[in-house]
Design a protein around this motif. Structure first.
Motif, PDB file in Angstrom:
ATOM      1  N   THR A 123      34.034-141.324   9.314  1.00 35.61           N
ATOM      2  CA  THR A 123      34.935-142.476   8.635  1.00 35.61           C
ATOM      3  C   THR A 123      35.865-141.985   7.747  1.00 35.61           C
ATOM      4  N   MET A 124      35.430-140.814   6.946  1.00 37.97           N
ATOM      5  CA  MET A 124      36.334-140.399   5.913  1.00 37.97           C
ATOM      6  C   MET A 124      37.712-139.655   6.395  1.00 37.97           C
ATOM      7  N   VAL A 125      37.710-139.563   7.722  1.00 41.70           N
ATOM      8  CA  VAL A 125      38.983-138.762   8.356  1.00 41.70           C
ATOM      9  C   VAL A 125      39.487-139.682   9.085  1.00 41.70           C
ATOM     10  N   GLU A 126      40.743-139.702   9.050  1.00 42.75           N
ATOM     11  CA  GLU A 126      41.585-140.558   9.767  1.00 42.75           C
ATOM     12  C   GLU A 126      41.626-140.078  11.165  1.00 42.75           C
ATOM     13  N   PRO A 127      41.466-141.065  12.092  1.00 42.64           N
ATOM     14  CA  PRO A 127      41.893-140.846  13.669  1.00 42.64           C
ATOM     15  C   PRO A 127      42.728-139.505  14.040  1.00 42.64           C
ATOM     16  N   GLU A 128      43.795-139.646  13.508  1.00 38.27           N
ATOM     17  CA  GLU A 128      44.799-138.722  13.796  1.00 38.27           C
ATOM     18  C   GLU A 128      44.563-137.049  13.188  1.00 38.27           C
ATOM     19  N   GLY A 156      23.689-137.617  10.002  1.00 37.58           N
ATOM     20  CA  GLY A 156      24.512-138.630  10.853  1.00 37.58           C
ATOM     21  C   GLY A 156      25.751-138.939  10.431  1.00 37.58           C
ATOM     22  N   GLY A 157      26.545-139.484  11.492  1.00 36.55           N
ATOM     23  CA  GLY A 157      27.755-139.961  11.145  1.00 36.55           C
ATOM     24  C   GLY A 157      28.993-139.046  10.788  1.00 36.55           C
ATOM     25  N   VAL A 158      28.543-137.722  10.937  1.00 38.35           N
ATOM     26  CA  VAL A 158      29.798-136.803  10.519  1.00 38.35           C
ATOM     27  C   VAL A 158      30.937-136.283  11.463  1.00 38.35           C
ATOM     28  N   ALA A 159      32.074-135.830  10.861  1.00 44.62           N
ATOM     29  CA  ALA A 159      33.069-135.511  11.584  1.00 44.62           C
ATOM     30  C   ALA A 159      33.087-133.902  12.231  1.00 44.62           C
ATOM     31  N   PRO A 175      32.830-135.648  21.810  1.00 42.46           N
ATOM     32  CA  PRO A 175      33.836-136.559  22.058  1.00 42.46           C
ATOM     33  C   PRO A 175      34.313-137.765  21.123  1.00 42.46           C
ATOM     34  N   GLN A 176      33.431-138.282  20.304  1.00 48.71           N
ATOM     35  CA  GLN A 176      33.365-139.433  19.609  1.00 48.71           C
ATOM     36  C   GLN A 176      34.049-139.054  18.275  1.00 48.71           C
ATOM     37  N   LYS A 177      34.198-137.507  17.993  1.00 48.00           N
ATOM     38  CA  LYS A 177      34.973-136.852  16.881  1.00 48.00           C
ATOM     39  C   LYS A 177      36.316-136.477  17.097  1.00 48.00           C
ATOM     40  N   GLY A 178      36.725-136.794  18.530  1.00 47.16           N
ATOM     41  CA  GLY A 178      38.081-136.271  18.768  1.00 47.16           C
ATOM     42  C   GLY A 178      38.196-135.065  19.704  1.00 47.16           C
ATOM     43  N   ALA A 179      36.999-134.618  20.328  1.00 46.49           N
ATOM     44  CA  ALA A 179      37.262-133.339  21.237  1.00 46.49           C
ATOM     45  C   ALA A 179      37.394-133.908  22.478  1.00 46.49           C
ATOM     46  N   ASP A 180      38.577-133.159  23.199  1.00 47.96           N
ATOM     47  CA  ASP A 180      38.713-133.501  24.740  1.00 47.96           C
ATOM     48  C   ASP A 180      37.660-132.420  25.502  1.00 47.96           C
ATOM     49  N   ALA A 181      37.585-132.470  26.818  1.00 45.55           N
ATOM     50  CA  ALA A 181      36.761-131.781  27.562  1.00 45.55           C
ATOM     51  C   ALA A 181      36.930-130.297  27.247  1.00 45.55           C
ATOM     52  N   GLU A 182      38.053-129.674  26.938  1.00 49.58           N
ATOM     53  CA  GLU A 182      38.302-128.066  26.833  1.00 49.58           C
ATOM     54  C   GLU A 182      37.631-127.848  25.488  1.00 49.58           C
TER      55      GLU A 182
END
Length: 354
Positions: A92-97, A129-132, A192-199
């Protein structure tokens, strides 16, 4: 009449303290003569530091998961350092983008440990827990290497003598049982919940396997498949492999530290316990905080009510022993459900238990 609230955080919405406060206000409106006692709780992720009620909170600066300076803190309790890794490299400390687990680093966790080491701490309780991040703890190890170089007057190119880490005693607080890599590993399950796609997931998993194979040759053992190795983007693995860390239930550690059981055993036993989390389903029964609270209360024959922002598998939860299972958003507009004020109000309304 005594009522206990011990509600976990509604991630990205309410902290454990805020959720408990909302519940307490609702209970006092329904049961004005009741004694309501709140316990801030955590299973090792968000809110762990506060839930452990340290003797001292030490504020400091570290780098977040994308290497920006940030305010952070750790605790000291009975001479032990209490560290919540999400206070340094929390998602949550890192913006989604800006989220990218291929580049996110756990360096800030190592910096928190260095601050504690410099305060004389040699025993650590680490809430995972809860890390980026999904770097297998490499960033953390790099920060600890820098401290080793400073303390031993080594050059930047000198090989890291990881035996230095054996002097650190670590207990990991987590409910995660996943291995480091593979189909059930850190990358496939959590990235995936941290912004990773399949690749990216495949690349992260290969990195983890390669690192584990190299570390095993260096250390003479391999902790990659140990339960909890995949916790917090593989930080669990790094602690186990290099510091002989042991894993314990985060919920159990917090409940023991907070005096929750003492309250259950007190002369005026509670009439009911309220627990909950953001989303509850059958997986809640697999060692998550509400299920641990339920087990403790069942021993003392105290009924437990479960509240959550989303409920699935309701009958399974009831069959497990919860007195009531309440979806605070049932039949309501979900557009603003994650807003702090809305969620708090709905928890309060849900406390009309009569």
């Amino acid at each position: 009449m005594k009522i206990i609230t011990a509600i976990d955080s509604f991630k990205g919405c309410l902290t454990s303290s805020e959720a408990n406060e909302a519940a307490a206000q609702g209970l006092k409106e329904t049961f004005p003569d009741a004694e309501v006692k709140c316990f801030t709780v955590s299973d090792g992720g968000e809110g762990f530091l506060e839930a452990m009620q340290p003797d001292e909170i030490v504020n400091c600066h570290v780098h977040d998961a994308v290497m920006r300076w940030c305010d952070s803190a750790f605790g000291i309790k009975n001479g032990k350092a209490i560290i919540e890794v999400a206070k340094a490299v929390g998602l949550t400390m890192v913006e989604p983008e800006n989220r990218n687990p291929l580049v996110a680093t756990s360096y800030g966790v190592g910096e928190l440990m260095v601050h504690a080491l410099r305060r004389g701490c040699r025993e650590f309780i680490i809430g995972l827990g809860g890390v980026a991040t999904s770097d297998c703890g490499l960033g953390m190890l790099k920060a600890l290497k820098h401290e080793w170089q400073t303390q031993t007057h080594k050059m930047w190119y000198d090989p890291f003598d990881t035996s230095w880490l054996k002097d650190i005693k670590v207990t990991l607080a987590t409910d995660v049982k996943n291995p480091l890599y593979g189909s059930n590993g850190a990358a496939h399950v959590f990235a995936p919940q941290k912004g990773a796609d399949a690749e990216m997931v495949e690349k992260l998993d290969r990195r983890a396997k390669t690192f584990a194979e190299m570390a095993a040759k260096h250390q003479g053992r391999d902790c990659a498949n140990a339960p909890g190795a995949g916790a917090a983007g593989g930080l669990g693995y790094a602690f186990m492999e290099f510091m002989d860390a042991k894993v314990e239930s985060g919920a159990e550690i917090v409940l023991q530290s907070s005096g929750f059981d003492d309250e259950l055993l007190s002369t005026t036993k509670p009439s009911i316990v309220i627990t909950g989390e953001g989303s509850a389903d059958a997986q809640t029964l697999m060692g998550k905080l509400p299920s641990v609270i339920l087990k403790h209360c069942q021993v003392q024959h105290v009924p437990v009510v479960l509240v959550a922002g989303r409920i699935k598998d309701k009958q399974q939860l009831l069959d497990a022993g919860f007195e009531k299972v309440i979806d605070i958003n049932a039949g309501l507009d979900m557009e603003h459900a994650l807003e702090k004020k809305v969620a708090a109000k709905r928890i309060g309304v849900a406390m009309r238990l009569k």
